[in-house]
Design a protein around this motif. Structure first.
Motif, PDB file in Angstrom:
ATOM      1  N   ARG A  67       0.964  -1.190  -0.130  1.00 12.82           N
ATOM      2  CA  ARG A  67       0.053   0.010  -0.059  1.00 12.82           C
ATOM      3  C   ARG A  67       0.945   1.286  -0.229  1.00 12.82           C
ATOM      4  O   ARG A  67       0.649   2.293  -0.507  1.00 12.82           O
ATOM      5  CB  ARG A  67      -0.990  -0.040   1.313  1.00 12.82           C
ATOM      6  CG  ARG A  67      -1.771   1.168   1.210  1.00 12.82           C
ATOM      7  CD  ARG A  67      -2.593   1.505   2.454  1.00 12.82           C
ATOM      8  NE  ARG A  67      -3.041   0.316   3.096  1.00 12.82           N
ATOM      9  CZ  ARG A  67      -3.563   0.316   4.147  1.00 12.82           C
ATOM     10  NH1 ARG A  67      -3.660   1.365   4.849  1.00 12.82           N
ATOM     11  NH2 ARG A  67      -4.069  -0.910   4.941  1.00 12.82           N
ATOM     12  N   TYR A  68       1.931   1.306   0.724  1.00  9.88           N
ATOM     13  CA  TYR A  68       2.554   2.558   0.895  1.00  9.88           C
ATOM     14  C   TYR A  68       3.964   2.651   0.065  1.00  9.88           C
ATOM     15  O   TYR A  68       4.614   3.599   0.035  1.00  9.88           O
ATOM     16  CB  TYR A  68       3.093   2.610   2.471  1.00  9.88           C
ATOM     17  CG  TYR A  68       2.019   3.048   3.376  1.00  9.88           C
ATOM     18  CD1 TYR A  68       1.378   4.284   3.071  1.00  9.88           C
ATOM     19  CD2 TYR A  68       1.430   1.994   3.858  1.00  9.88           C
ATOM     20  CE1 TYR A  68       0.372   4.781   4.098  1.00  9.88           C
ATOM     21  CE2 TYR A  68       0.039   2.311   4.770  1.00  9.88           C
ATOM     22  CZ  TYR A  68      -0.255   3.619   4.883  1.00  9.88           C
ATOM     23  OH  TYR A  68      -1.482   4.178   5.501  1.00  9.88           O
ATOM     24  N   GLY A  69       4.159   1.386  -0.641  1.00 12.86           N
ATOM     25  CA  GLY A  69       5.376   1.308  -1.670  1.00 12.86           C
ATOM     26  C   GLY A  69       6.784   1.482  -0.990  1.00 12.86           C
ATOM     27  O   GLY A  69       7.888   1.814  -1.447  1.00 12.86           O
ATOM     28  N   ILE A  70       6.951   1.149   0.420  1.00 10.62           N
ATOM     29  CA  ILE A  70       8.200   0.990   1.119  1.00 10.62           C
ATOM     30  C   ILE A  70       7.948  -0.036   2.215  1.00 10.62           C
ATOM     31  O   ILE A  70       6.729  -0.277   2.562  1.00 10.62           O
ATOM     32  CB  ILE A  70       8.344   2.342   1.861  1.00 10.62           C
ATOM     33  CG1 ILE A  70       9.883   2.154   2.316  1.00 10.62           C
ATOM     34  CG2 ILE A  70       7.509   2.650   2.713  1.00 10.62           C
ATOM     35  CD1 ILE A  70      10.338   3.658   2.934  1.00 10.62           C
ATOM     36  N   LYS A  71       9.130  -0.925   2.395  1.00 11.38           N
ATOM     37  CA  LYS A  71       8.839  -1.954   3.338  1.00 11.38           C
ATOM     38  C   LYS A  71       8.362  -1.470   4.707  1.00 11.38           C
ATOM     39  O   LYS A  71       9.170  -0.431   5.371  1.00 11.38           O
ATOM     40  CB  LYS A  71      10.135  -2.815   3.633  1.00 11.38           C
ATOM     41  CG  LYS A  71      10.191  -3.652   2.398  1.00 11.38           C
ATOM     42  CD  LYS A  71      11.660  -4.697   2.953  1.00 11.38           C
ATOM     43  CE  LYS A  71      11.731  -5.660   1.683  1.00 11.38           C
ATOM     44  NZ  LYS A  71      12.662  -6.704   2.179  1.00 11.38           N
ATOM     45  N   VAL A  72       7.313  -1.683   5.334  1.00  9.45           N
ATOM     46  CA  VAL A  72       6.682  -1.434   6.625  1.00  9.45           C
ATOM     47  C   VAL A  72       6.871  -2.648   7.394  1.00  9.45           C
ATOM     48  O   VAL A  72       6.512  -3.850   7.263  1.00  9.45           O
ATOM     49  CB  VAL A  72       5.077  -1.086   6.320  1.00  9.45           C
ATOM     50  CG1 VAL A  72       4.711  -0.810   7.969  1.00  9.45           C
ATOM     51  CG2 VAL A  72       5.177   0.287   5.461  1.00  9.45           C
ATOM     52  N   TRP A  73       7.390  -2.376   8.910  1.00  6.33           N
ATOM     53  CA  TRP A  73       7.836  -3.554   9.465  1.00  6.33           C
ATOM     54  C   TRP A  73       6.722  -3.289  10.942  1.00  6.33           C
ATOM     55  O   TRP A  73       6.417  -2.095  11.009  1.00  6.33           O
ATOM     56  CB  TRP A  73       9.051  -3.390  10.311  1.00  6.33           C
ATOM     57  CG  TRP A  73      10.077  -3.666   8.885  1.00  6.33           C
ATOM     58  CD1 TRP A  73      10.641  -2.501   8.122  1.00  6.33           C
ATOM     59  CD2 TRP A  73      10.727  -4.834   8.690  1.00  6.33           C
ATOM     60  NE1 TRP A  73      11.373  -3.043   7.174  1.00  6.33           N
ATOM     61  CE2 TRP A  73      11.509  -4.527   7.487  1.00  6.33           C
ATOM     62  CE3 TRP A  73      10.665  -5.956   9.048  1.00  6.33           C
ATOM     63  CZ2 TRP A  73      12.317  -5.481   7.020  1.00  6.33           C
ATOM     64  CZ3 TRP A  73      11.345  -6.918   8.741  1.00  6.33           C
ATOM     65  CH2 TRP A  73      12.229  -6.824   7.494  1.00  6.33           C
ATOM     66  N   GLU A  74       6.235  -4.384  11.602  1.00  7.02           N
ATOM     67  CA  GLU A  74       5.547  -4.274  12.800  1.00  7.02           C
ATOM     68  C   GLU A  74       6.449  -4.745  13.910  1.00  7.02           C
ATOM     69  O   GLU A  74       6.975  -5.910  13.540  1.00  7.02           O
ATOM     70  CB  GLU A  74       4.411  -5.174  12.540  1.00  7.02           C
ATOM     71  CG  GLU A  74       3.342  -5.242  13.850  1.00  7.02           C
ATOM     72  CD  GLU A  74       2.293  -5.988  13.485  1.00  7.02           C
ATOM     73  OE1 GLU A  74       1.318  -5.676  12.963  1.00  7.02           O
ATOM     74  OE2 GLU A  74       2.506  -7.417  13.740  1.00  7.02           O
ATOM     75  N   SER A  75       6.440  -4.317  15.080  1.00  6.29           N
ATOM     76  CA  SER A  75       7.012  -4.890  16.278  1.00  6.29           C
ATOM     77  C   SER A  75       5.961  -4.826  17.312  1.00  6.29           C
ATOM     78  O   SER A  75       5.087  -4.039  17.452  1.00  6.29           O
ATOM     79  CB  SER A  75       8.178  -4.095  16.652  1.00  6.29           C
ATOM     80  OG  SER A  75       9.067  -4.182  15.708  1.00  6.29           O
ATOM     81  N   TYR A  76       6.227  -5.777  18.350  1.00  6.56           N
ATOM     82  CA  TYR A  76       5.311  -5.807  19.622  1.00  6.56           C
ATOM     83  C   TYR A  76       5.598  -4.891  20.470  1.00  6.56           C
ATOM     84  O   TYR A  76       6.830  -4.858  21.048  1.00  6.56           O
ATOM     85  CB  TYR A  76       5.282  -7.202  20.087  1.00  6.56           C
ATOM     86  CG  TYR A  76       4.875  -8.409  19.172  1.00  6.56           C
ATOM     87  CD1 TYR A  76       4.387  -8.308  18.042  1.00  6.56           C
ATOM     88  CD2 TYR A  76       4.693  -9.651  19.746  1.00  6.56           C
ATOM     89  CE1 TYR A  76       3.828  -9.427  17.299  1.00  6.56           C
ATOM     90  CE2 TYR A  76       4.084 -10.675  19.102  1.00  6.56           C
ATOM     91  CZ  TYR A  76       3.934 -10.626  17.732  1.00  6.56           C
ATOM     92  OH  TYR A  76       3.686 -11.767  17.170  1.00  6.56           O
TER      93      TYR A  76
END
Length: 126
Positions: A67-76
């Motif tokens: 969706r954003y065209g860049i790697k998006v990461w998620e952390s807890y």
């Protein structure tokens, strides 16, 4: 010494962190705000030192990356709680920088189009 400098996505994340800091300094944080302040501060410290630290369980969210065209990461921010908090981030914009671009309860990606509801702040790519 930290491996990464932590930036806060402009303007939402920076505004929110400033709000928490000011309330902390004034002694006016609610119980839930204080808990979030501690969890967010801890997560940012851990990310700065090692974004791949096992306890953060950092992983790319492909739906958001597309969706954003860049790697998006998620952390807890937390685990094993109902609607556990998640922090969303990207590498950059400069080398050795991580930009926090979102904070959400766990979006339950398999239910109700979970990541479709996640809205991220600006990525600092102005």
């Amino acid at each position: 010494m930290s491996m990464f400098t932590i930036r806060l996505g402009i303007p939402e994340m920076e505004d929110f962190w400033t709000y928490l800091l000011q309330r902390k300094e004034n002694g006016t944080l609610t119980v839930s705000e204080n808990l979030l302040y501690k969890k967010m501060g801890k997560a940012m410290c851990l990310l700065a030192n090692n974004p791949r630290r096992p306890g953060l369980n950092s992983h790319e969210i492909e739906a958001l990356s597309r969706r954003y065209g860049i790697k998006v990461w998620e952390s807890y921010l937390e685990n094993k709680t109902s609607r556990a908090g998640r922090i969303f981030w990207i590498y950059g914009p400069d080398k050795q920088e991580i930009t926090i671009i979102g904070l959400e309860p766990h979006p339950e990606d398999k239910k109700n189009s979970g990541y479709d509801r996640v809205t991220l702040s600006a990525t600092g790519k102005e």
